[in-house]
Enzyme design. Structure first.
Site, PDB file in Angstrom:
ATOM      1  N   ASN A 156     -10.801  33.511  38.791  1.00  0.00           N
ATOM      2  CA  ASN A 156     -10.166  33.768  40.095  1.00  0.00           C
ATOM      3  C   ASN A 156     -10.764  32.946  41.228  1.00  0.00           C
ATOM      4  OD1 ASN A 156     -12.473  35.409  39.882  1.00  0.00           O
ATOM      5  ND2 ASN A 156     -11.675  36.846  41.371  1.00  0.00           N
ATOM      6  N   GLU A 255     -21.233  41.524  37.234  1.00  0.00           N
ATOM      7  CA  GLU A 255     -20.306  41.780  38.346  1.00  0.00           C
ATOM      8  C   GLU A 255     -18.929  41.952  37.730  1.00  0.00           C
ATOM      9  OE1 GLU A 255     -20.890  38.692  41.253  1.00  0.00           O
ATOM     10  OE2 GLU A 255     -22.738  39.667  41.875  1.00  0.00           O
ATOM     11  N   CYS A 289     -11.908  40.196  43.127  1.00  0.00           N
ATOM     12  CA  CYS A 289     -12.439  41.489  42.671  1.00  0.00           C
ATOM     13  C   CYS A 289     -12.586  42.469  43.810  1.00  0.00           C
ATOM     14  CB  CYS A 289     -13.783  41.276  41.997  1.00  0.00           C
ATOM     15  SG  CYS A 289     -14.989  40.523  43.102  1.00  0.00           S
ATOM     16  N   GLU A 459     -26.498  40.780  43.044  1.00  0.00           N
ATOM     17  CA  GLU A 459     -26.763  39.353  43.239  1.00  0.00           C
ATOM     18  C   GLU A 459     -26.666  39.065  44.734  1.00  0.00           C
ATOM     19  OE1 GLU A 459     -24.499  36.948  40.479  1.00  0.00           O
ATOM     20  OE2 GLU A 459     -25.146  38.165  38.795  1.00  0.00           O
TER      21      GLU A 459
END
Ligand code: NAD
Ligand code: 6OD
Length: 478
Positions: A156, A255, A289, A459
């Site tokens: 993405n 993630e 996301c 992160e």
């Protein structure tokens, strides 16, 4: 573009070749080689050798200089990167030119800077009556790289999310083997070329292309020579990687997916909330996301909010496609499911007809739904398309209960003009990130990640450098 592997400082085209599709038209736009187990193995060995050589002994200043050279190299080939990202993903050019590519260079610069902000704690210790000597000691901590790290990234935001992990991994002194998504191999190949030109020692960065399950992704994440895995992608893929890495107890940073809520209170600036929700639900056609898929609106403004958001969705004409035919079909299957579950379709709900070459591509309409119960699959499962479901609430507690009733916990937005409410609500939303009166406003130093099925660890800034290194305590008796 013909993508290539980059292993031990050389470009390699070994392996069968698979096509890359332009999702705007459905036509072929390039190809990439499928990495065999041998190619993956060679990449991991090259990483190990680099750690024993010049890269392993590079001082902080040398690594920082290397990262800056990579950032400069991305800037120098800016248009090439933008073209490649647009071709692979179909995203609007403006998005690639203002977010993806500048952020990629920014990731390398940020971690070059952050290297110098690092410090560890020291303790002077006294253990009265200790029989082994003075019992007084100085404890200090040093950090060392983990070794060879695998970076697996999705389609993405291909370059942004790859560099988001590669830059801190290299900054911390690791060697990297990266595998981008099979859908979007081009900008990763350009990055390898930039890294090559920047003069990083052979093997410090390696790139392998290919698919995930039963292929390059699985070979890499199950490889005994891989010391850590940083993965961004679907939660189910995270679970598969975890199982594959379990035998080697490989550390993981994950993630993963989301089903992100927005909470709109009646005191909010309604225009800003509508505009912000349209951005957070429809940017990159919902394929971020962080995109909002569940909206909870306080009852007094519910009807007006739904009506205005529906107008925004219908007004969108120049939007990008889903990444693939398979993903388009998945999103459309959720549009059908929503109807079967009893949803009211306020806007969209199908596939558009443009009357031009885009009809060969994978577009779906921006869609606004209402009327579903919290138990509906459409409200619980990640769709990853330009769609949100809007439901009313009556109290702050109910809004929080609805928002938190999810297997996911990545990001939330809260829309209110009441400062006390914002401070009360934000820490009670069960997500790793909460935006108040904005969405996706990013500072690269802040922790990024999710709770529940949305991920493991954080992160960003120091958090990435912590993951990509391990502390070693040294205790010296004095
Ligand atoms: P995906 O999980 O299908 O693929 C991601 C990567 O994993 C690809 O490179 C793929 O080849 C690889 N892969 C797939 N199966 C594998 C396996 N068994 N072993 C090893 N590697 C494997 O995800 P996607 O469809 O590319 O991306 C969309 C998903 O990513 C959505 O769920 C989205 O929410 C999530 N995502 C999360 C974040 C975040 O920061 N939390 C960011 C972007 C995307
Ligand atoms: O902005 C970022 O740093 C980041 N990791 C974004 C993730 C977006 C997910 O699709």
């Amino acid at each position: 573009m013909k993508a290539e592997h980059y292993v031990d400082g050389a470009f390699v085209s070994a392996g069968t070749v698979f096509p890359v599709i332009d999702p705007v038209t459905g036509a072929g736009s390039g190809s990439a080689p499928e990495a065999t187990r041998e190619v993956v193995d060679a990449a991991v060995r090259a990483g190990r050798a680099a750690l024993k050589g010049a890269w392993g002994s590079a001082a902080d200043g040398e690594r920082a200089a290397a990262l800056r050279a990579v950032a400069d190299g991305i800037d120098a080939r800016f248009d090439e990167f933008v073209d490649a990202e647009v071709r692979d993903t179909g995203k609007p050019r403006e998005l690639a030119a203002t977010v993806d590519v500048p952020r990629a260079a920014g990731n390398f610069r940020a971690y070059a800077d952050l290297l110098y902000g690092r410090g560890e704690r020291a303790f002077t210790t006294a253990v009265p009556g200790w029989s082994g000597g003075s019992g007084q000691a100085l404890n200090y901590t040093v950090r060392r790289p983990l070794g060879v790290v695998a970076v697996i990234s999705p389609w993405n935001l291909p370059l942004l999310l790859l560099t988001w992990k590669v830059a801190p991994a290299l900054a911390a002194g690791n060697a990297v083997v990266a595998k981008p998504s099979e859908e979007t191999p081009s900008t990763a190949t350009l990055l390898a070329s930039v890294i090559n030109d920047a003069g990083l020692p052979a093997g410090a960065f390696n790139l392998v292309h290919g698919h995930g399950a039963g292929a390059a992704g699985e070979f890499l994440t199950g490889h005994p020579g891989v010391d850590a895995i940083a993965f961004t992608g679907e939660s189910a893929t995270g679970a598969a990687i975890m199982r594959n890495a379990a035998d080697h107890v490989t550390p993981l940073s994950f993630e993963l997916g989301g089903k992100n809520p927005a909470l709109v209170f009646a005191d909010a600036d309604l225009e800003a909330a509508v505009e912000g929700t349209a951005r957070s639900s429809f940017t990159h056609s919902g394929q971020i996301c962080l995109c909002t898929e569940r909206v909870y609106v306080e009852r007094p403004v519910f009807d007006e909010f739904v009506s205005r958001l529906g107008d925004r969705a219908r007004a969108l004409k120049d939007y990008g496609p889903m990444i693939s035919a398979a993903h388009r079909d998945k999103v459309l299957s959720y549009y059908r499911l929503a109807r079967e579950e009893g949803a009211t379709v306020v806007a969209g709900g199908g596939a558009p007809v443009f009357g031009d070459a885009r009809d060969g591509g994978f577009h779906v309409e921006p869609t606004v739904l209402t009327g579903l119960p919290p138990t509906a699959r459409t409200v619980r499962e990640e769709i990853f398309g330009p769609v949100c479901h809007v439901a009313p609430f009556d109290t702050e507690d109910e809004a929080l209960r609805l928002a938190n009733d999810s297997p996911y916990g990545l990001a939330a937005t809260v829309w209110t003009r009441d400062l006390s409410r914002a401070h009360r609500v934000a820490p009670r939303v069960e997500t790793g990130i909460v935006w108040v009166n904005c969405w996706n406003l990013r500072d690269l130093r802040t922790p990024f990640g999710g709770v529940k099925a949305s991920g493991i660890g954080r992160e960003g800034g120091e958090y990435s450098l912590d993951f990509f290194s391990e502390p070693v305590n040294v205790c010296i008796q004095i």
